[in-house]
Write an enzyme that holds these catalytic residues in place. Structure first.
Site, PDB file in Angstrom:
ATOM      1  CB  CYS A 247      -0.995  -0.046   1.156  1.00 40.95           C
ATOM      2  SG  CYS A 247      -2.407   1.064   0.909  1.00 40.95           S
ATOM      3  CG  HIS A 332      -4.192  -3.792   2.622  1.00 41.65           C
ATOM      4  ND1 HIS A 332      -3.363  -3.548   3.701  1.00 41.65           N
ATOM      5  CD2 HIS A 332      -4.553  -2.580   2.147  1.00 41.65           C
ATOM      6  CE1 HIS A 332      -3.236  -2.246   3.885  1.00 41.65           C
ATOM      7  NE2 HIS A 332      -3.954  -1.629   2.949  1.00 41.65           N
ATOM      8  CG  ASP A 334      -2.697  -7.136   5.342  1.00 43.45           C
ATOM      9  OD1 ASP A 334      -3.419  -6.493   6.107  1.00 43.45           O
ATOM     10  OD2 ASP A 334      -2.169  -6.615   4.338  1.00 43.45           O
TER      11      ASP A 334
END
Length: 366
Positions: A247, A332, A334
């Site tokens: 990001c 992202h 994650d």
């Protein structure tokens, strides 16, 4: 007992709704998130620091808040806008209501607004500064001042001030915290990584002093050009150890290598964004939260290769260095919240490290 509250846009548009949460007057850029769930993770994501966060899904707060799903210790979102606030939370993990959570952290909220209509306005006119206020006098004061958000210190506000460990038995990873999500640490922990988190102000010398096997540049808020000190650190570190940017870390990686960034009309926020891996044509749905992107035309004269692209608007979603073991993604991997299609990128990062160490070992014994 309900209390009136107003959402005021810098173009003079005023929306009347009902107050909940904190009682402070709040200003910030109004942005929207398209997720059906994950409101807690979004509100506690430091990438929303200083922004008024509006959810497009019509009912928010129905499963409450718990102590396990925070993405930061202290949320810094400027405000929350919803169409309907759930009257009661129903989930076995719930420990408080959304209204109680926002009140605890003094984040103002407003409900009973047509959030879809406001979203259409933002998509048409672009993101704009807004305010959450409780009186008509405060409306007048905001419009007279034509307030603008100051994003210069957002990363400093979001980052840790001191280094801290997240110990384990595996590869040693230094994470540079520009507004770190806890889910990044969770993904590294799953892979037994021995992590040290450093402040956003960390120099190359400080990063390398921990003798890392790899370095991860985290997500964070605001304009990447407001973090110029990071660029020299990145240019030095990427030549020494494998590097992975996520990001804001992706945007800083691009700037450090001669590319440029620009402010998007209304950004990407939510977790239904399809991206294409150019080399394989693999499609992943991803979680995203960014208002800036890397300019495609600026890549041509750099040593960067575009690896991923957003299908809807063709913005750059991934980069790889042509000479060094360094890569980055705009989305992202994650997730939290969102799909885990791209979580394999953490494995790719660790494989990068192992491959790099193997090559160095061969070179040293040649």
């Amino acid at each position: 007992m309900t209390k009136p509250r107003y959402l005021v846009l810098s173009d003079g548009t005023i929306y009347a709704g009902t107050a909940f949460g904190g009682t402070t007057i709040s200003t910030g850029e109004l942005v929207f998130n398209t997720g059906m769930t994950g409101y807690q993770e979004s509100i506690t994501d430091q990438s929303y620091n200083g922004e008024i966060l509006m959810f497009t899904y019509p009912l928010i707060g129905n499963y409450g808040i718990n102590f396990d799903d925070d993405e930061s210790v202290k949320p810094t979102t400027a405000g929350v806008v919803v169409h309907e606030l759930a009257r009661r939370a129903s989930n076995w993990r719930s420990q408080m209501s959304l209204a109680e959570f926002l009140k605890r952290h003094q984040i103002p909220g407003i409900t009973d607004l047509d959030t879809r209509s406001i979203t259409k306005k933002i998509r048409s006119q672009g993101a704009m500064v807004a305010a959450l206020v409780d009186t008509k006098e405060q409306i007048k004061q905001f419009l007279e001042r034509s307030e603008q958000t100051n994003q210069i210190d957002l990363v400093v506000q979001s980052s840790t001030n001191n280094a801290y460990p997240n110990p384990n038995i595996g590869l040693r990873i230094v994470v540079v915290d520009y507004g770190l999500k806890h889910s990044i640490l969770r993904e590294l922990s799953k892979r037994k990584c021995n992590v040290v988190v450093l402040p956003a102000t960390a120099t190359a010398q400080q990063v390398l002093s921990y003798q890392p096997d790899g370095v991860l540049l985290s997500n964070g808020p605001g304009d990447p050009k407001n973090v110029p000190a990071a660029l020299e650190m990145i240019r030095t570190v990427e030549q020494r150890v494998p590097l992975f940017g996520i990001c804001l870390g992706h945007q800083l990686f691009a700037l450090a290598n001669g590319a440029d960034t620009f402010k998007m009309k209304f950004g990407h926020r939510g977790f239904n964004h399809p991206i294409r891996e150019i080399a394989t044509n693999r499609i992943d749905f991803t979680a995203q939260n960014h208002g800036y992107a890397v300019a495609a035309e600026s890549i041509v004269q750099t040593n960067l290769l575009v690896t991923h692209q957003e299908i809807n608007d063709q913005t750059i979603e991934g980069l790889r260095h042509k000479q060094y073991p360094a890569f980055s993604v705009q989305f992202h991997p994650d997730a939290a919240p969102g799909p885990h299609d791209a979580s394999h990128l953490f494995d790719d990062f660790l494989e990068n490290i192992v491959s790099y160490q193997r090559q160095r070992s061969i070179s040293n014994h040649a």
